[in-house]
Design a protein around this motif. Structure first.
Motif, PDB file in Angstrom:
ATOM      1  N   ARG A  33      12.424   9.504  45.419  1.00  0.00           N
ATOM      2  CA  ARG A  33      11.450  10.465  44.413  1.00  0.00           C
ATOM      3  C   ARG A  33      10.698   9.461  43.523  1.00  0.00           C
ATOM      4  O   ARG A  33       9.559   9.861  43.107  1.00  0.00           O
ATOM      5  CB  ARG A  33      12.173  11.528  43.461  1.00  0.00           C
ATOM      6  CG  ARG A  33      12.569  12.672  44.082  1.00  0.00           C
ATOM      7  CD  ARG A  33      13.101  13.768  43.274  1.00  0.00           C
ATOM      8  NE  ARG A  33      14.544  13.459  42.653  1.00  0.00           N
ATOM      9  CZ  ARG A  33      15.548  13.707  43.410  1.00  0.00           C
ATOM     10  NH1 ARG A  33      15.759  14.318  44.319  1.00  0.00           N
ATOM     11  NH2 ARG A  33      16.692  13.378  42.835  1.00  0.00           N
ATOM     12  N   CYS A  34      11.109   8.447  43.119  1.00  0.00           N
ATOM     13  CA  CYS A  34      10.374   7.479  42.219  1.00  0.00           C
ATOM     14  C   CYS A  34       9.237   6.812  43.117  1.00  0.00           C
ATOM     15  O   CYS A  34       8.057   6.647  42.583  1.00  0.00           O
ATOM     16  CB  CYS A  34      11.501   6.306  41.634  1.00  0.00           C
ATOM     17  SG  CYS A  34      12.621   6.775  40.559  1.00  0.00           S
TER      18      CYS A  34
ATOM     19  N   THR B 107      10.932  11.907  36.372  1.00  0.00           N
ATOM     20  CA  THR B 107      11.366  12.022  37.907  1.00  0.00           C
ATOM     21  C   THR B 107      12.692  12.321  37.784  1.00  0.00           C
ATOM     22  O   THR B 107      13.428  11.789  37.309  1.00  0.00           O
ATOM     23  CB  THR B 107      11.128  10.751  38.517  1.00  0.00           C
ATOM     24  OG1 THR B 107       9.554  10.269  38.405  1.00  0.00           O
ATOM     25  CG2 THR B 107      11.281  10.781  39.976  1.00  0.00           C
ATOM     26  N   ASP B 108      13.020  13.356  38.474  1.00  0.00           N
ATOM     27  CA  ASP B 108      14.331  13.818  38.680  1.00  0.00           C
ATOM     28  C   ASP B 108      15.355  12.864  39.137  1.00  0.00           C
ATOM     29  O   ASP B 108      15.054  12.044  40.183  1.00  0.00           O
ATOM     30  CB  ASP B 108      14.260  15.061  39.749  1.00  0.00           C
ATOM     31  CG  ASP B 108      15.719  15.897  39.838  1.00  0.00           C
ATOM     32  OD1 ASP B 108      16.427  15.679  38.803  1.00  0.00           O
ATOM     33  OD2 ASP B 108      16.078  16.533  40.810  1.00  0.00           O
ATOM     34  N   GLY B 109      16.459  12.555  38.536  1.00  0.00           N
ATOM     35  CA  GLY B 109      17.391  11.810  38.918  1.00  0.00           C
ATOM     36  C   GLY B 109      17.564  10.536  38.335  1.00  0.00           C
ATOM     37  O   GLY B 109      18.220   9.750  38.518  1.00  0.00           O
TER      38      GLY B 109
ATOM     39  N   ASN C  83      18.992   6.130  46.793  1.00  0.00           N
ATOM     40  CA  ASN C  83      19.470   7.492  46.828  1.00  0.00           C
ATOM     41  C   ASN C  83      18.267   8.551  46.798  1.00  0.00           C
ATOM     42  O   ASN C  83      17.167   7.901  46.719  1.00  0.00           O
ATOM     43  CB  ASN C  83      20.431   7.428  45.645  1.00  0.00           C
ATOM     44  CG  ASN C  83      19.677   6.952  44.450  1.00  0.00           C
ATOM     45  OD1 ASN C  83      18.611   7.247  44.172  1.00  0.00           O
ATOM     46  ND2 ASN C  83      20.349   6.670  43.278  1.00  0.00           N
ATOM     47  N   ALA C  84      18.547   9.734  46.533  1.00  0.00           N
ATOM     48  CA  ALA C  84      17.554  10.518  46.359  1.00  0.00           C
ATOM     49  C   ALA C  84      16.444  10.471  45.374  1.00  0.00           C
ATOM     50  O   ALA C  84      15.201  10.412  45.494  1.00  0.00           O
ATOM     51  CB  ALA C  84      18.024  12.006  46.382  1.00  0.00           C
ATOM     52  N   ALA C  85      16.989   9.831  44.209  1.00  0.00           N
ATOM     53  CA  ALA C  85      15.974   9.584  42.946  1.00  0.00           C
ATOM     54  C   ALA C  85      15.210   8.435  43.536  1.00  0.00           C
ATOM     55  O   ALA C  85      13.992   8.152  42.938  1.00  0.00           O
ATOM     56  CB  ALA C  85      16.938   9.351  41.766  1.00  0.00           C
ATOM     57  N   THR C  86      15.718   7.357  44.077  1.00  0.00           N
ATOM     58  CA  THR C  86      14.967   6.195  44.580  1.00  0.00           C
ATOM     59  C   THR C  86      13.528   6.544  45.283  1.00  0.00           C
ATOM     60  O   THR C  86      12.460   6.278  44.836  1.00  0.00           O
ATOM     61  CB  THR C  86      15.637   5.114  45.562  1.00  0.00           C
ATOM     62  OG1 THR C  86      17.072   4.963  45.018  1.00  0.00           O
ATOM     63  CG2 THR C  86      15.095   3.984  45.561  1.00  0.00           C
TER      64      THR C  86
ATOM     65  N   THR D  92      18.491   4.712  38.744  1.00  0.00           N
ATOM     66  CA  THR D  92      18.987   5.941  39.126  1.00  0.00           C
ATOM     67  C   THR D  92      20.466   5.925  39.122  1.00  0.00           C
ATOM     68  O   THR D  92      21.055   6.829  39.762  1.00  0.00           O
ATOM     69  CB  THR D  92      17.971   6.007  40.598  1.00  0.00           C
ATOM     70  OG1 THR D  92      18.639   5.029  41.277  1.00  0.00           O
ATOM     71  CG2 THR D  92      16.649   5.891  40.558  1.00  0.00           C
ATOM     72  N   GLU D  93      21.078   4.980  39.161  1.00  0.00           N
ATOM     73  CA  GLU D  93      22.571   4.684  39.142  1.00  0.00           C
ATOM     74  C   GLU D  93      22.895   3.584  38.442  1.00  0.00           C
ATOM     75  O   GLU D  93      22.446   2.430  38.462  1.00  0.00           O
ATOM     76  CB  GLU D  93      22.818   4.554  40.696  1.00  0.00           C
ATOM     77  CG  GLU D  93      24.238   5.274  41.090  1.00  0.00           C
ATOM     78  CD  GLU D  93      24.106   5.348  42.682  1.00  0.00           C
ATOM     79  OE1 GLU D  93      23.508   6.023  43.339  1.00  0.00           O
ATOM     80  OE2 GLU D  93      24.922   4.304  43.286  1.00  0.00           O
TER      81      GLU D  93
ATOM     82  N   ALA E 115      17.891   8.325  35.370  1.00  0.00           N
ATOM     83  CA  ALA E 115      19.051   8.119  34.266  1.00  0.00           C
ATOM     84  C   ALA E 115      18.629   7.486  32.776  1.00  0.00           C
ATOM     85  O   ALA E 115      18.969   7.833  32.024  1.00  0.00           O
ATOM     86  CB  ALA E 115      20.421   7.569  34.801  1.00  0.00           C
TER      87      ALA E 115
END
Ligand code: PMV
Length: 321
Positions: free
Chosen positions: A256-257, A300-302, A251-254, A176-177, A304
């Protein structure tokens, strides 16, 4: 005077967080991990009496920042009077981003340096040396499911189950980063130990979590392993969140995962999550469910990037040089 070794990173299912001795880098608690197969670090160490200082390249680019930590490891393996060394590291995944690059790097470095120095060391000796450089590195010396235990003298590593004996796991890593993390784990662990109100409970409860995970692995019980691994991971992050200053690696994607994994679990997919000192989510899943886990996490959004790995072997010399 040269050695080349390969090591894979490992992902802890029962985590190590906190040190009982900072100078010797001894962990406060034992841990259980799985060694990965597809991600790797290849380290070449060449001792050369013509060199005046150690040099390090990481993926062919000079790296001054990491060098002191690697030089200190070489001093421990080969002695402080050793020749200076040329160290070349190749890593096929993001470094210092919560993907256990220090584990594979220091496991490979220790094995390569021992060979280059002409030392024939036992696994226990290698574990002690690798562990002094990075707490989780000792686990990457072995393959499959690995337990790191605290002993009176230091640490011991042992294989609980070889990779082929329970090929339960495919690990899907949702990146995600890709940048390096803000606070390194050594510093973060000390902040937790000194300030988190949950830290002492964590240390007290760890042996019960280790027992449960060991039983689950012995019984090949995926659901039991899933429950204890998620619990242990969230407990570790609760310590970090409650530290002063707080350390939130997510982060936000974490987040969402985690939702994606929970949705898959609700539909009876064999999958669970774990997260280390970084924002990446590692979804451990049954091989037959891996393809769907990859599709859902990729969507999933975010997210990468996605990496997929089976379970692999421990650190080893690439070739006798
Ligand atoms: O090996 P270190 O010092 O980078 O610490 C690793 C700590 C965690 O990855 C968060 C947990 C673990 O047991 O690997």
């Amino acid at each position: 005077m040269q050695g080349t070794a390969i090591a894979q990173p490992n992902i802890a299912l029962i985590k190590y967080w906190g040190k009982r001795d900072v100078a010797l880098n001894l962990p406060a608690v034992g841990s259980i991990s799985i060694t990965l197969r597809e991600l790797h670090t290849r380290m070449q160490v060449t001792f050369d009496d013509a060199l005046e200082t150690d040099t390090l390249t990481v993926n062919d680019a000079p790296d001054e920042k990491m060098l002191p930590r690697l030089s200190a490891c070489l001093d421990r393996v080969a002695g402080p009077d050793r020749h200076r060394a040329r160290i070349a590291s190749q890593c096929n995944f993001p470094i210092a981003a919560g993907l256990a690059s220090s584990a594979s790097s220091f496991a490979a470095l220790t094995v390569a340096a021992a060979h280059a120095a002409g030392r024939s060391l036992t696994t226990a000796e290698l574990a002690s040396l690798a562990g002094q450089a990075s707490g989780s590195a000792a686990r990457s010396l072995l393959g499959g499911f690995v337990e790191l235990a605290n002993t009176d003298e230091g640490i011991a590593v042992d294989t609980l189950c070889e990779a082929d004996d329970w090929p339960l796991a495919v690990v899907v890593v949702a990146i995600t980063e890709t940048g390096p993390k803000a606070v390194g784990s050594t510093e973060a662990m000390e902040i937790s130990r000194k300030t988190s109100p949950f830290y002492s409970n964590w240390v007290e409860q760890q042996s019960a979590d280790l027992d449960t995970a060991r039983e689950a692995i012995q019984d090949r019980d995926f659901d039991k392993l899933a429950r204890i691994a998620e619990h242990n991971c969230l407990k570790m992050h609760s310590i970090m969140w409650a530290s002063r200053p707080p350390m939130v690696y997510w982060n936000a994607a974490t987040m969402r995962c985690l939702e994606t994994v929970r949705t898959l679990q609700a539909h009876d997919f064999g999958v669970f999550f774990t997260i280390d000192a970084g924002p990446q989510v590692k979804a451990v899943c049954l091989p037959e469910h891996a393809a769907e886990v990859v599709v859902r996490l990729r969507a999933t959004d975010g997210v990468a990037d996605i990496m997929v790995s089976g379970l692999g072997q421990g650190a080893r010399l690439e070739a006798a040089t």
